[in-house]
Design a protein around this motif. Sequence first.
Motif, PDB file in Angstrom:
ATOM      1  N   GLY A   8       0.853  -1.182   0.000  1.00  0.00           N
ATOM      2  CA  GLY A   8       0.000   0.000   0.000  1.00  0.00           C
ATOM      3  C   GLY A   8       0.891   1.235   0.000  1.00  0.00           C
ATOM      4  N   PRO A  11      -0.620   7.798   2.392  1.00  0.00           N
ATOM      5  CA  PRO A  11       0.128   8.742   3.233  1.00  0.00           C
ATOM      6  C   PRO A  11       0.878   8.067   4.388  1.00  0.00           C
ATOM      7  N   THR A  12       0.311   7.010   4.956  1.00  0.00           N
ATOM      8  CA  THR A  12       0.983   6.371   6.091  1.00  0.00           C
ATOM      9  C   THR A  12       2.252   5.659   5.629  1.00  0.00           C
ATOM     10  N   GLU A  34      -1.292  -0.143  -5.191  1.00  0.00           N
ATOM     11  CA  GLU A  34      -2.230  -0.514  -6.248  1.00  0.00           C
ATOM     12  C   GLU A  34      -2.638   0.704  -7.070  1.00  0.00           C
ATOM     13  N   GLU A  35      -2.513   1.888  -6.494  1.00  0.00           N
ATOM     14  CA  GLU A  35      -2.879   3.076  -7.257  1.00  0.00           C
ATOM     15  C   GLU A  35      -1.764   3.409  -8.262  1.00  0.00           C
ATOM     16  N   ARG A  42      -4.143  12.978   0.651  1.00  0.00           N
ATOM     17  CA  ARG A  42      -5.569  12.668   0.588  1.00  0.00           C
ATOM     18  C   ARG A  42      -6.384  13.717   1.337  1.00  0.00           C
ATOM     19  N   VAL A  73      -0.996  -6.433  -4.244  1.00  0.00           N
ATOM     20  CA  VAL A  73      -0.496  -7.618  -3.553  1.00  0.00           C
ATOM     21  C   VAL A  73      -1.684  -8.536  -3.347  1.00  0.00           C
ATOM     22  N   GLY A 101      -4.520   0.792   4.363  1.00  0.00           N
ATOM     23  CA  GLY A 101      -5.536   1.825   4.513  1.00  0.00           C
ATOM     24  C   GLY A 101      -6.934   1.284   4.662  1.00  0.00           C
ATOM     25  N   ARG A 119     -12.672   8.798  -2.411  1.00  0.00           N
ATOM     26  CA  ARG A 119     -11.435   8.497  -1.695  1.00  0.00           C
ATOM     27  C   ARG A 119     -10.174   8.695  -2.527  1.00  0.00           C
ATOM     28  N   LEU A 145     -16.396  13.725   5.984  1.00  0.00           N
ATOM     29  CA  LEU A 145     -16.137  13.527   4.559  1.00  0.00           C
ATOM     30  C   LEU A 145     -17.374  13.742   3.714  1.00  0.00           C
ATOM     31  N   GLU A 269      -4.666   3.315   8.584  1.00  0.00           N
ATOM     32  CA  GLU A 269      -6.097   3.066   8.734  1.00  0.00           C
ATOM     33  C   GLU A 269      -6.480   1.596   8.695  1.00  0.00           C
ATOM     34  N   VAL A 281      -5.121  11.430   9.756  1.00  0.00           N
ATOM     35  CA  VAL A 281      -3.694  11.340   9.413  1.00  0.00           C
ATOM     36  C   VAL A 281      -2.773  11.447  10.624  1.00  0.00           C
TER      37      VAL A 281
HETATM   38  C1  LIG Z   1     -11.523  13.316   0.973  1.00  0.00           C
HETATM   39  C2  LIG Z   1     -10.775  12.983   2.222  1.00  0.00           C
HETATM   40  C3  LIG Z   1     -10.503  14.002   3.160  1.00  0.00           C
HETATM   41  C4  LIG Z   1      -9.831  13.701   4.350  1.00  0.00           C
HETATM   42  N1  LIG Z   1      -9.588  14.727   5.221  1.00  0.00           N
HETATM   43  C5  LIG Z   1      -8.924  14.444   6.377  1.00  0.00           C
HETATM   44  C6  LIG Z   1      -8.610  15.486   7.306  1.00  0.00           C
HETATM   45  O1  LIG Z   1      -8.971  16.663   7.114  1.00  0.00           O
HETATM   46  N2  LIG Z   1      -7.913  15.187   8.436  1.00  0.00           N
HETATM   47  C7  LIG Z   1      -7.487  13.901   8.674  1.00  0.00           C
HETATM   48  O2  LIG Z   1      -6.823  13.669   9.682  1.00  0.00           O
HETATM   49  N3  LIG Z   1      -7.775  12.891   7.814  1.00  0.00           N
HETATM   50  C8  LIG Z   1      -8.483  13.138   6.675  1.00  0.00           C
HETATM   51  N4  LIG Z   1      -8.762  12.112   5.795  1.00  0.00           N
HETATM   52  C9  LIG Z   1      -8.328  10.745   6.138  1.00  0.00           C
HETATM   53  C10 LIG Z   1      -6.885  10.476   5.686  1.00  0.00           C
HETATM   54  O3  LIG Z   1      -6.795  10.733   4.323  1.00  0.00           O
HETATM   55  C11 LIG Z   1      -6.518   9.050   6.021  1.00  0.00           C
HETATM   56  O4  LIG Z   1      -6.444   8.953   7.426  1.00  0.00           O
HETATM   57  C12 LIG Z   1      -5.184   8.639   5.421  1.00  0.00           C
HETATM   58  O5  LIG Z   1      -5.263   8.710   4.022  1.00  0.00           O
HETATM   59  C13 LIG Z   1      -4.812   7.228   5.850  1.00  0.00           C
HETATM   60  O6  LIG Z   1      -3.646   6.835   5.177  1.00  0.00           O
HETATM   61  P1  LIG Z   1      -3.271   5.330   4.916  1.00  0.00           P
HETATM   62  O7  LIG Z   1      -1.980   5.393   4.186  1.00  0.00           O
HETATM   63  O8  LIG Z   1      -3.307   4.601   6.197  1.00  0.00           O
HETATM   64  O9  LIG Z   1      -4.413   4.730   4.016  1.00  0.00           O
HETATM   65  P2  LIG Z   1      -4.835   5.032   2.429  1.00  0.00           P
HETATM   66  O10 LIG Z   1      -4.699   6.477   2.259  1.00  0.00           O
HETATM   67  O11 LIG Z   1      -6.116   4.387   2.302  1.00  0.00           O
HETATM   68  O12 LIG Z   1      -3.705   4.308   1.666  1.00  0.00           O
HETATM   69  C14 LIG Z   1      -3.661   2.915   1.492  1.00  0.00           C
HETATM   70  C15 LIG Z   1      -3.180   2.567   0.114  1.00  0.00           C
HETATM   71  O13 LIG Z   1      -2.951   1.183   0.039  1.00  0.00           O
HETATM   72  C16 LIG Z   1      -3.418   0.685  -1.214  1.00  0.00           C
HETATM   73  N5  LIG Z   1      -3.670  -0.742  -1.074  1.00  0.00           N
HETATM   74  C17 LIG Z   1      -4.605  -1.360  -0.292  1.00  0.00           C
HETATM   75  N6  LIG Z   1      -4.526  -2.700  -0.434  1.00  0.00           N
HETATM   76  C18 LIG Z   1      -3.521  -2.948  -1.310  1.00  0.00           C
HETATM   77  C19 LIG Z   1      -2.964  -4.146  -1.864  1.00  0.00           C
HETATM   78  N7  LIG Z   1      -3.422  -5.324  -1.525  1.00  0.00           N
HETATM   79  N8  LIG Z   1      -1.935  -4.027  -2.720  1.00  0.00           N
HETATM   80  C20 LIG Z   1      -1.449  -2.813  -3.071  1.00  0.00           C
HETATM   81  N9  LIG Z   1      -1.936  -1.650  -2.587  1.00  0.00           N
HETATM   82  C21 LIG Z   1      -2.969  -1.717  -1.706  1.00  0.00           C
HETATM   83  C22 LIG Z   1      -4.636   1.532  -1.471  1.00  0.00           C
HETATM   84  O14 LIG Z   1      -4.957   1.532  -2.857  1.00  0.00           O
HETATM   85  C23 LIG Z   1      -4.155   2.895  -0.985  1.00  0.00           C
HETATM   86  O15 LIG Z   1      -3.484   3.580  -2.002  1.00  0.00           O
HETATM   87  C24 LIG Z   1      -9.428  12.369   4.610  1.00  0.00           C
HETATM   88  C25 LIG Z   1      -9.711  11.358   3.680  1.00  0.00           C
HETATM   89  C26 LIG Z   1     -10.390  11.645   2.505  1.00  0.00           C
HETATM   90  C27 LIG Z   1     -10.685  10.547   1.533  1.00  0.00           C
END
Ligand SMILES: Cc1cc2nc3c(=O)[nH]c(=O)nc-3n(C[C@H](O)[C@H](O)[C@H](O)COP(=O)(O)OP(=O)(O)OC[C@H]3O[C@@H](n4cnc5c(N)ncnc54)[C@H](O)[C@@H]3O)c2cc1C
Lengths: 808, 107
Positions: A8, A11-12, A34-35, A42, A73, A101, A119, A145, A269, A281
């Motif tokens: 994945g 942002p994390t 995957e993206e 985000r 994956v 995520g 998303r 959201l 997440e 985040v």
């Molecule tokens: C429109 C919007 C506004 C937001 N505003 C806020 C805000 O103001 N404040 C705040 O704190 N949070 C906000 N958030 C939430 C914040 O964006 C998330 O907390 C953050 O994106 C989490 O990051 P992540 O990397 O854990 O997950 P994600 O951002 O979901 O990233 C996970 C990635 O893993 C990929 N993935 C998953 N499974 C697989 C696999 N099997 N193989 C390959 N890739 C895979 C996914 O495609 C994705 O790209 C917002 C979210 C959205 C959608």
Amino acid sequence: MSRIVVVGYGPTAHRLVETLVERGFDGSVTVIGEEPRPAYDRVALTSYLSGTTAEELTYEVPSGVVTRLSTRVTGIDRDARLVTLDGGAAEPYDVLVLATGSAPFVPRVPGAEHAFVYRTIEDLDAIRVAAKDAAEGVVVGGGLLGLEAADALRALGLKAHIVEMSPWLMPRQVDEGGGAVLKQHIEGLGLDVHAGAGVQEIVHAGGRVKGLRTPDGTVLDAQVVVFSAGIRPRDELARSSGLEVGERGGIVVDSSMRTSDPSIYAIGECALAGGMVYGLVGPCNTMAEVAADRIMGGSATFEGADMSTKLKLLGVEVAQFGAMTGALDVTYMDPVGGVYKRLFISDDAKTLLGGICVGDASPYTSLRPFVGKELPAAPSDLLFSGAGAALDLPDEAQVCSCNNVCAGDVRAAIADKGVTDVSGIKACTRAGTTCGSCVPMLKQLLEKSGVEISKALCEHFTYSRAELFDIVRVRGISTFSQLIAEHGQGRGCDICKPAVASILASLHNGHVLDGEMAALQDTNDHFLANLQKNGTYSVVPRIPGGEITPDKLIVIGEVARDFGLYTKITGGQRIDLFGARVEQLPEIWRRLVDAGFESGHAYGKALRTVKSCVGSTWCRYGVQDSVGLAIALELRYRGLRSPHKLKSAVSGCARECAEARSKDFGIIATEQGWNLYVGGNGGFKPRHADLLATDLGTDELIRTIDRFLMFYIRTADRLQRTAAWLESLDGGLDYLREVIMEDSLGICGDLDAQMEHHIATYADEWAATLDDPEKLSRFVSFVNAPGIPDPSIVFASERGQIKPVMAR
Amino acid sequence: MSWTRICEYDAMLPERGVCALVGGVQVAVFRTHEGTLHALDNLDPFSGAYVLSRGIVGTRKGEPTVASPLHKQVFSLVSGRCLDEDAVTVPVYPVRVAAGGVEVGVS
Ligand SMILES: Cc1cc2nc3c(=O)[nH]c(=O)nc-3n(C[C@H](O)[C@H](O)[C@H](O)COP(=O)(O)OP(=O)(O)OC[C@H]3O[C@@H](n4cnc5c(N)ncnc54)[C@H](O)[C@@H]3O)c2cc1C
Ligand code: SRM
Ligand code: SF4
Ligand code: FES
């Protein structure tokens, strides 16, 4: 341990690999996402719809990190320690990090396959396309959201509805009372809120969405439906490879972010930490940092996180911090002003437990750091803004929740690293770099830290405005280039250039667009008009003392009508014409100048208006001709450039109908002459003017005002109105009286001469501009297409006049 | 990408911008004190108004900049990056002087 594989790339994952690289990790790092692109911001996703490009949102991949994009994956072989990819390839790991995520939750209702989610960049692309031939849209989910998505639909030109299951909006952040006030705001913006309603079915025909049916049978017409009804952690890989997952989803991790397999971590997440999935985040970043530390042999732990939120959605501030219940609570509610604030307090009324704000989030900034601590003041005082500013934060109080930075960290940066501004704090601590809601707090910490706040105007000059004024005057400097070459560095900025332009104009009184002067001016001075939010300008002809003949009123009306301008009577007793495009300004002014009008300098840091009451000519109480004096003063000081704008008024008797005591210099008639008041201000911080002298004859009055203005112009700071200047003047009013009425510094001759020079050299800027083809040539929207109006400028109509419409 | 001539180089004031309409795109072109040209998108991403060409040109730590005339956010003329808000960048376009004229490249 040398090969790290991250699944994945959100942002994390980005924060994880960034931290590893920053800390000098020496193994290999591969991220599989995957993206089609590396992680992007985000949180700022919605800005994509208003023109921010995908590239701009996307983070830079840290150097040395290998990425495999557009790759999913499909499985984890824990025994062989490899992950399998959708193309059939495999990737071996020593340490695996799951950062998959979450995915938006879409309820299984008929027709759901025709709805959108909100998303990814691709989701937004799809929504944008669908919105093109749609008139109405529904967002399912009235949380953070959902509201953002509904606002986006509105910005795409749709009539937007919000359907929320709970009885009120944003149930996770606000209580019922807050929800009611929030709803009022949201509906005021033209969005339809359907709270306490669910989704029965997405109505569609022939592959096209027609609407949404709620359980009570109502059908909301819509061609676009977006689900924003919560998220589900993407734990499918963990599940299929036998890692422990929570009952309601989420990959179970311990406080070191390890899953039930010690060589596999889960962060962001998708993780279930301490029984919680975190959808913000801030905590996700902390998890990434903990995992990075552990991978590098450290012992950091994740101890849960503050889920406080503060946001400004559709212009409404909403904030929640700490607990949402408590033994005691104090509530402030103003349904008319749309403000709701509530604090929760322990039963002994000593400890702050949490709070909810709608419409005014100021308590969030000042009080969130006190959660769990003793109340810093009486609860009722705390609910009003301003009380917060004086509070002293304990070092361990968290200031920035996005990046987990405490007051102590910020103080340390200020004390140890010599940081003197917010950008320095951002660079040192990361505080303020994500959502930005803590920036006001950072400013307060800076102000209270006692750092010597430099008097320097900006990075280009180490002098204050008053010092620069003396340098220019004494050395006879006449251009910015000479001043900066000899006394500054670089090429200036939007702070020092207009300030120096104003100094040069006060001293030399040339045309503000002459030669190099043109490059120093703010857009208002550059186009001799006031810039409005949509890139058009407003036009304010001078109407000295507010007196105007019917013929001139007719001309203004005709000009406004012929150019389709919005007209309004200003608070300064004159008329403002709004909505002119740059190329229209010369044509408009041609007509106005021909009819005898002059620039009103509404755009300049210069004399604005001298307001008047009707005075002794008509009024049965008037003792002097206030209109006559106001006109004389306005004509005397018109065009006088100063550190900030100057306003004046003359009242014909002590009833004070012209509000002279709220002006920089105000005059009130007496039986014997005039009382002169100085240092008054309306605006942000109102101040009544102080009585400087009584019963002056007209000549003496004018001489005193001349000197007052020139002394202020010489010695005030940039953008310091006379009120603030007088308050900062050592010796105050008595000193001012000595200088300008008793000539204690021996400069009055100089001040008088300077004012004489100003009056003798005054010329109307607009008339001069119209006579100068070179200056006129700048008044075009497009240099390569002078005849073409800016197509981005669009108007709607309201109450029979135009109003600007923004693309967003 | 093709080059479009927008005006004479000499018509551009040092440390000011002009806006050109090139194939429907609003391009803000600036001339620095040294005489170098830079081209950014004219859209101010903070306000949504097409006004960047009307901002004050200067420098920040030596980097040439323009400040949005609406709310004063500062952008690098070189990279388009907003120096006050990390996440925000405006597009930059190629610009050159050919035969005394200013030309911008917009694809
Ligand atoms: C429109 C919007 C506004 C937001 N505003 C806020 C805000 O103001 N404040 C705040 O704190 N949070 C906000 N958030 C939430 C914040 O964006 C998330 O907390 C953050 O994106 C989490 O990051 P992540 O990397 O854990 O997950 P994600 O951002 O979901 O990233 C996970 C990635 O893993 C990929 N993935 C998953 N499974 C697989 C696999 N099997 N193989 C390959 N890739 C895979 C996914 O495609 C994705 O790209 C917002 C979210 C959205 C959608
Ligand atoms: C048009 C007008 C409102 C109206 O429709 O009535 C107005 C409009 C603006 N005011 Fe005002 N003010 C107007 C009367 C006032 C008054 C009333 C008065 O002058 O009697 C006040 C309070 C009195 C005072 O200034 O002390 C007033 C206090 C402000 C302030 C706060 C000043 C302060 O010291 O706190 C600002 C902000 C600033 O200047 O920094 C401001 C700034 C502005 C700006 C320039 C904001 C901006 O940068 O765009 C507005 C643009 C004007 C335009 O586009 O034409 N305006 N403004 C009024 C124009 C008067 C005129 O004819 O020139
Ligand atoms: S201030 Fe006095 S003279 Fe002027 S209108 Fe009011 S009552 Fe009449
Ligand atoms: S709280 Fe979001 S950046 Fe500090």
